[in-house]
Design a protein around this motif. Structure first.
Motif, PDB file in Angstrom:
ATOM      1  N   GLY A   1     -18.183 -34.866 -19.971  1.00 35.65           N
ATOM      2  CA  GLY A   1     -18.854 -34.517 -18.720  1.00 35.65           C
ATOM      3  C   GLY A   1     -19.994 -33.538 -18.903  1.00 35.65           C
ATOM      4  N   LEU A   2     -20.394 -33.316 -20.125  1.00 37.60           N
ATOM      5  CA  LEU A   2     -21.526 -32.422 -20.407  1.00 37.60           C
ATOM      6  C   LEU A   2     -22.768 -33.288 -20.611  1.00 37.60           C
ATOM      7  CD1 LEU A   2     -19.689 -30.103 -22.962  1.00 37.60           C
ATOM      8  CD2 LEU A   2     -20.089 -29.660 -20.536  1.00 37.60           C
ATOM      9  N   ASP A   3     -23.169 -33.957 -19.536  1.00 33.68           N
ATOM     10  CA  ASP A   3     -24.230 -34.954 -19.651  1.00 33.68           C
ATOM     11  C   ASP A   3     -25.635 -34.382 -19.465  1.00 33.68           C
ATOM     12  OD1 ASP A   3     -23.695 -34.412 -17.048  1.00 33.68           O
ATOM     13  OD2 ASP A   3     -23.776 -36.488 -16.358  1.00 33.68           O
TER      14      ASP A   3
ATOM     15  N   PHE B   1     -33.305 -27.549 -22.828  1.00 30.48           N
ATOM     16  CA  PHE B   1     -33.984 -26.673 -23.772  1.00 30.48           C
ATOM     17  C   PHE B   1     -34.685 -25.619 -22.934  1.00 30.48           C
ATOM     18  CE2 PHE B   1     -33.488 -30.568 -26.106  1.00 30.48           C
ATOM     19  CZ  PHE B   1     -33.147 -30.125 -27.380  1.00 30.48           C
ATOM     20  N   LEU B   2     -34.389 -24.377 -23.193  1.00 30.40           N
ATOM     21  CA  LEU B   2     -34.959 -23.288 -22.417  1.00 30.40           C
ATOM     22  C   LEU B   2     -35.861 -22.436 -23.289  1.00 30.40           C
ATOM     23  CD1 LEU B   2     -31.720 -22.142 -20.585  1.00 30.40           C
ATOM     24  CD2 LEU B   2     -33.430 -23.760 -19.777  1.00 30.40           C
TER      25      LEU B   2
ATOM     26  N   LEU C   1     -29.746 -11.421 -27.761  1.00 28.51           N
ATOM     27  CA  LEU C   1     -29.720 -12.742 -27.144  1.00 28.51           C
ATOM     28  C   LEU C   1     -28.431 -13.466 -27.507  1.00 28.51           C
ATOM     29  CD1 LEU C   1     -31.057 -14.969 -25.493  1.00 28.51           C
ATOM     30  CD2 LEU C   1     -32.192 -15.730 -27.599  1.00 28.51           C
ATOM     31  N   ARG C   2     -28.050 -13.416 -28.770  1.00 30.59           N
ATOM     32  CA  ARG C   2     -26.814 -14.071 -29.222  1.00 30.59           C
ATOM     33  C   ARG C   2     -25.607 -13.505 -28.471  1.00 30.59           C
ATOM     34  NH1 ARG C   2     -27.352 -13.067 -34.472  1.00 30.59           N
ATOM     35  NH2 ARG C   2     -28.792 -14.780 -34.713  1.00 30.59           N
ATOM     36  N   ALA C   3     -25.574 -12.187 -28.302  1.00 24.43           N
ATOM     37  CA  ALA C   3     -24.458 -11.549 -27.593  1.00 24.43           C
ATOM     38  C   ALA C   3     -24.437 -11.972 -26.125  1.00 24.43           C
ATOM     39  CB  ALA C   3     -24.569 -10.033 -27.710  1.00 24.43           C
ATOM     40  N   ALA C   4     -25.599 -12.064 -25.499  1.00 25.32           N
ATOM     41  CA  ALA C   4     -25.666 -12.469 -24.094  1.00 25.32           C
ATOM     42  C   ALA C   4     -25.234 -13.921 -23.924  1.00 25.32           C
ATOM     43  CB  ALA C   4     -27.086 -12.271 -23.566  1.00 25.32           C
TER      44      ALA C   4
ATOM     45  N   GLU D   1     -20.789 -22.928 -22.109  1.00 25.85           N
ATOM     46  CA  GLU D   1     -21.544 -24.171 -22.010  1.00 25.85           C
ATOM     47  C   GLU D   1     -22.756 -24.194 -22.930  1.00 25.85           C
ATOM     48  OE1 GLU D   1     -20.905 -22.017 -19.552  1.00 25.85           O
ATOM     49  OE2 GLU D   1     -22.649 -21.730 -18.276  1.00 25.85           O
ATOM     50  N   VAL D   2     -23.140 -23.041 -23.469  1.00 28.88           N
ATOM     51  CA  VAL D   2     -24.224 -22.998 -24.451  1.00 28.88           C
ATOM     52  C   VAL D   2     -23.623 -23.346 -25.802  1.00 28.88           C
ATOM     53  CG1 VAL D   2     -25.950 -21.568 -25.600  1.00 28.88           C
ATOM     54  CG2 VAL D   2     -25.538 -21.284 -23.149  1.00 28.88           C
TER      55      VAL D   2
END
Length: 97
Positions: free
Chosen positions: A53-55, A59-60, A76-79, A85-86
């Protein structure tokens, strides 16, 4: 041998040996050495995101207010770690961060 393992990491040592013309013992010895050297870091399972269901794949662009530094990546990695879902994060080169 590594190519075959990437296609199917559950292949038996005997089957792998047949494919690469080595004995099962020879394959086992090489695999052990590759793991000890860190060439093979770990075995993983690849999931089908659509069936889960992760359709949506996004890209941000992330822009940093300050000059780029190793701390930016750490922060950024910690956030992003708070968002299950990332699944992946990549750094690109060029005009954008």
């Amino acid at each position: 041998m590594l190519e075959k393992l990437q296609e199917d990491s559950h292949i038996s040592v005997a089957e792998l040996g047949e494919l690469v013309n080595l004995s099962a013992a020879g394959v086992h010895k090489r695999l052990k050495k590759l793991r000890e050297q860190g060439v093979i870091r770990k075995d993983v399972v690849l999931l089908d995101r659509n069936k889960l269901g992760l359709d949506l794949l996004c890209f941000l662009k992330v822009a940093f207010k300050q000059n780029l530094s190793p701390h930016n990546y750490t922060d950024l990695r910690a956030a992003l770690a708070h968002f299950p879902e990332v699944l992946e994060c990549h750094a690109l080169t060029g005009n954008d961060d």
